[in-house]
Design a protein around this motif. Structure first.
Motif, PDB file in Angstrom:
ATOM      1  N   SER A   9     -17.979  23.128  28.348  1.00 25.12           N
ATOM      2  CA  SER A   9     -19.017  23.572  27.422  1.00 25.12           C
ATOM      3  C   SER A   9     -18.360  24.558  26.472  1.00 25.12           C
ATOM      4  O   SER A   9     -17.521  25.367  26.877  1.00 25.12           O
ATOM      5  N   VAL A  10     -18.759  24.479  25.214  1.00 28.43           N
ATOM      6  CA  VAL A  10     -18.143  25.287  24.168  1.00 28.43           C
ATOM      7  C   VAL A  10     -19.207  26.175  23.532  1.00 28.43           C
ATOM      8  O   VAL A  10     -20.378  25.784  23.427  1.00 28.43           O
ATOM      9  N   LYS A  11     -18.804  27.346  23.102  1.00 28.66           N
ATOM     10  CA  LYS A  11     -19.713  28.215  22.368  1.00 28.66           C
ATOM     11  C   LYS A  11     -20.208  27.455  21.134  1.00 28.66           C
ATOM     12  O   LYS A  11     -19.421  26.781  20.459  1.00 28.66           O
ATOM     13  N   ALA A  12     -21.495  27.563  20.846  1.00 30.02           N
ATOM     14  CA  ALA A  12     -22.114  26.762  19.778  1.00 30.02           C
ATOM     15  C   ALA A  12     -21.408  26.917  18.434  1.00 30.02           C
ATOM     16  O   ALA A  12     -21.288  25.953  17.678  1.00 30.02           O
ATOM     17  N   ASP A  13     -20.935  28.102  18.132  1.00 34.31           N
ATOM     18  CA  ASP A  13     -20.277  28.320  16.837  1.00 34.31           C
ATOM     19  C   ASP A  13     -18.795  27.936  16.842  1.00 34.31           C
ATOM     20  O   ASP A  13     -18.093  28.112  15.849  1.00 34.31           O
ATOM     21  N   LYS A  14     -18.311  27.379  17.964  1.00 34.46           N
ATOM     22  CA  LYS A  14     -16.901  27.006  18.085  1.00 34.46           C
ATOM     23  C   LYS A  14     -16.683  25.508  18.283  1.00 34.46           C
ATOM     24  O   LYS A  14     -15.559  25.067  18.527  1.00 34.46           O
ATOM     25  N   VAL A  15     -17.747  24.717  18.144  1.00 32.71           N
ATOM     26  CA  VAL A  15     -17.665  23.276  18.379  1.00 32.71           C
ATOM     27  C   VAL A  15     -16.609  22.626  17.490  1.00 32.71           C
ATOM     28  O   VAL A  15     -15.747  21.886  17.964  1.00 32.71           O
ATOM     29  N   GLU A  16     -16.661  22.874  16.208  1.00 31.14           N
ATOM     30  CA  GLU A  16     -15.717  22.244  15.286  1.00 31.14           C
ATOM     31  C   GLU A  16     -14.279  22.668  15.568  1.00 31.14           C
ATOM     32  O   GLU A  16     -13.349  21.865  15.434  1.00 31.14           O
ATOM     33  N   ASP A  17     -14.098  23.915  15.984  1.00 34.85           N
ATOM     34  CA  ASP A  17     -12.753  24.383  16.326  1.00 34.85           C
ATOM     35  C   ASP A  17     -12.203  23.591  17.509  1.00 34.85           C
ATOM     36  O   ASP A  17     -11.033  23.186  17.496  1.00 34.85           O
ATOM     37  N   LEU A  18     -13.027  23.379  18.530  1.00 38.09           N
ATOM     38  CA  LEU A  18     -12.566  22.622  19.687  1.00 38.09           C
ATOM     39  C   LEU A  18     -12.264  21.181  19.311  1.00 38.09           C
ATOM     40  O   LEU A  18     -11.242  20.632  19.735  1.00 38.09           O
ATOM     41  N   VAL A  19     -13.119  20.568  18.525  1.00 36.61           N
ATOM     42  CA  VAL A  19     -12.899  19.177  18.126  1.00 36.61           C
ATOM     43  C   VAL A  19     -11.561  19.038  17.408  1.00 36.61           C
ATOM     44  O   VAL A  19     -10.783  18.115  17.683  1.00 36.61           O
ATOM     45  N   GLU A  20     -11.252  19.955  16.530  1.00 42.54           N
ATOM     46  CA  GLU A  20      -9.984  19.903  15.796  1.00 42.54           C
ATOM     47  C   GLU A  20      -8.795  20.048  16.751  1.00 42.54           C
ATOM     48  O   GLU A  20      -7.825  19.290  16.679  1.00 42.54           O
ATOM     49  N   THR A  67       3.211  20.712  31.176  1.00 45.36           N
ATOM     50  CA  THR A  67       4.244  21.627  30.682  1.00 45.36           C
ATOM     51  C   THR A  67       4.567  21.430  29.204  1.00 45.36           C
ATOM     52  O   THR A  67       5.365  22.187  28.651  1.00 45.36           O
ATOM     53  N   THR A  68       3.958  20.429  28.562  1.00 44.63           N
ATOM     54  CA  THR A  68       4.294  20.133  27.167  1.00 44.63           C
ATOM     55  C   THR A  68       3.776  21.220  26.225  1.00 44.63           C
ATOM     56  O   THR A  68       2.748  21.855  26.492  1.00 44.63           O
ATOM     57  N   PRO A  69       4.458  21.430  25.122  1.00 42.43           N
ATOM     58  CA  PRO A  69       3.999  22.432  24.150  1.00 42.43           C
ATOM     59  C   PRO A  69       2.593  22.134  23.604  1.00 42.43           C
ATOM     60  O   PRO A  69       1.815  23.065  23.388  1.00 42.43           O
ATOM     61  N   HIS A  70       2.264  20.844  23.395  1.00 43.32           N
ATOM     62  CA  HIS A  70       0.941  20.550  22.844  1.00 43.32           C
ATOM     63  C   HIS A  70      -0.163  20.845  23.855  1.00 43.32           C
ATOM     64  O   HIS A  70      -1.226  21.325  23.478  1.00 43.32           O
ATOM     65  N   PHE A  71       0.090  20.617  25.145  1.00 47.11           N
ATOM     66  CA  PHE A  71      -0.926  20.939  26.146  1.00 47.11           C
ATOM     67  C   PHE A  71      -1.038  22.454  26.327  1.00 47.11           C
ATOM     68  O   PHE A  71      -2.138  23.003  26.343  1.00 47.11           O
ATOM     69  N   ARG A  72       0.099  23.143  26.453  1.00 41.63           N
ATOM     70  CA  ARG A  72       0.077  24.603  26.633  1.00 41.63           C
ATOM     71  C   ARG A  72      -0.578  25.270  25.426  1.00 41.63           C
ATOM     72  O   ARG A  72      -1.349  26.220  25.580  1.00 41.63           O
ATOM     73  N   GLY A  73      -0.267  24.785  24.219  1.00 37.06           N
ATOM     74  CA  GLY A  73      -0.877  25.345  23.014  1.00 37.06           C
ATOM     75  C   GLY A  73      -2.380  25.141  22.996  1.00 37.06           C
ATOM     76  O   GLY A  73      -3.133  26.037  22.609  1.00 37.06           O
ATOM     77  N   PHE A  74      -2.824  23.952  23.436  1.00 38.50           N
ATOM     78  CA  PHE A  74      -4.256  23.688  23.494  1.00 38.50           C
ATOM     79  C   PHE A  74      -4.933  24.652  24.459  1.00 38.50           C
ATOM     80  O   PHE A  74      -5.967  25.241  24.133  1.00 38.50           O
ATOM     81  N   VAL A  75      -4.359  24.820  25.629  1.00 36.89           N
ATOM     82  CA  VAL A  75      -4.948  25.719  26.638  1.00 36.89           C
ATOM     83  C   VAL A  75      -5.082  27.128  26.079  1.00 36.89           C
ATOM     84  O   VAL A  75      -6.133  27.763  26.214  1.00 36.89           O
ATOM     85  N   ASP A  76      -4.039  27.617  25.438  1.00 36.40           N
ATOM     86  CA  ASP A  76      -4.062  28.974  24.894  1.00 36.40           C
ATOM     87  C   ASP A  76      -5.110  29.137  23.797  1.00 36.40           C
ATOM     88  O   ASP A  76      -5.829  30.139  23.756  1.00 36.40           O
ATOM     89  N   LYS A  77      -5.203  28.159  22.904  1.00 40.78           N
ATOM     90  CA  LYS A  77      -6.128  28.258  21.771  1.00 40.78           C
ATOM     91  C   LYS A  77      -7.565  27.921  22.140  1.00 40.78           C
ATOM     92  O   LYS A  77      -8.503  28.483  21.584  1.00 40.78           O
ATOM     93  N   ALA A  78      -7.763  26.984  23.060  1.00 48.13           N
ATOM     94  CA  ALA A  78      -9.115  26.533  23.393  1.00 48.13           C
ATOM     95  C   ALA A  78      -9.813  27.459  24.379  1.00 48.13           C
ATOM     96  O   ALA A  78     -11.044  27.542  24.377  1.00 48.13           O
ATOM     97  N   GLY A  79      -9.046  28.158  25.199  1.00 52.34           N
ATOM     98  CA  GLY A  79      -9.648  29.022  26.217  1.00 52.34           C
ATOM     99  C   GLY A  79     -10.776  29.914  25.709  1.00 52.34           C
ATOM    100  O   GLY A  79     -11.874  29.926  26.277  1.00 52.34           O
ATOM    101  N   PRO A  80     -10.564  30.640  24.613  1.00 59.48           N
ATOM    102  CA  PRO A  80     -11.616  31.528  24.105  1.00 59.48           C
ATOM    103  C   PRO A  80     -12.839  30.791  23.530  1.00 59.48           C
ATOM    104  O   PRO A  80     -13.879  31.401  23.307  1.00 59.48           O
ATOM    105  N   LEU A  81     -12.709  29.490  23.298  1.00 59.94           N
ATOM    106  CA  LEU A  81     -13.822  28.720  22.733  1.00 59.94           C
ATOM    107  C   LEU A  81     -14.823  28.265  23.792  1.00 59.94           C
ATOM    108  O   LEU A  81     -15.974  27.968  23.476  1.00 59.94           O
ATOM    109  N   PHE A  82     -14.374  28.213  25.042  1.00 61.86           N
ATOM    110  CA  PHE A  82     -15.214  27.692  26.119  1.00 61.86           C
ATOM    111  C   PHE A  82     -16.329  28.671  26.473  1.00 61.86           C
ATOM    112  O   PHE A  82     -16.133  29.879  26.493  1.00 61.86           O
TER     113      PHE A  82
END
Length: 95
Positions: A9-20, A67-82
């Motif tokens: 579940s994503v914060k309502a104002d962060k939906v588009e950020d997560l989709v991107e 361990t991939t950079p794209h997965f680790r980067g997603f985890v770091d950036k998406a965490g605050p959106l959840f």
């Protein structure tokens, strides 16, 4: 084969950020060795709920993916959106 189903579940104002972020993650993950499929779904009843469905050759492929950079980067950036913890379940294909 192994399947991961990750619901979030994503914060309502962060939906588009997560989709991107998810679009970039899906594209990169699909090109990994050992990936069978990697899809991202939006809940039709609730625009703040999403599900990732990933199919991998084996646990080694999942471990490498994590361990991939794209997965680790997603985890770091998406965490605050959840809006709460992820619900992640791992399945083993039987038939």
């Amino acid at each position: 084969m192994m399947t991961i189903v990750a619901r979030c579940s994503v914060k309502a104002d962060k939906v588009e950020d997560l989709v991107e972020l998810a679009q970039d993650l899906v594209k990169a993950s699909r090109s990994e060795a050992g990936n069978i499929s990697y899809d991202f779904y939006a809940d039709l009843a609730d625009p703040t709920k999403f599900t990732f469905v990933e199919v991998w050759k084996d646990q080694a492929a999942i471990d490498l993916h994590n361990t991939t950079p794209h997965f680790r980067g997603f985890v770091d950036k998406a965490g605050p959106l959840f809006a709460g913890p992820l619900d992640i379940t791992l399945y083993r294909k039987l038939t």
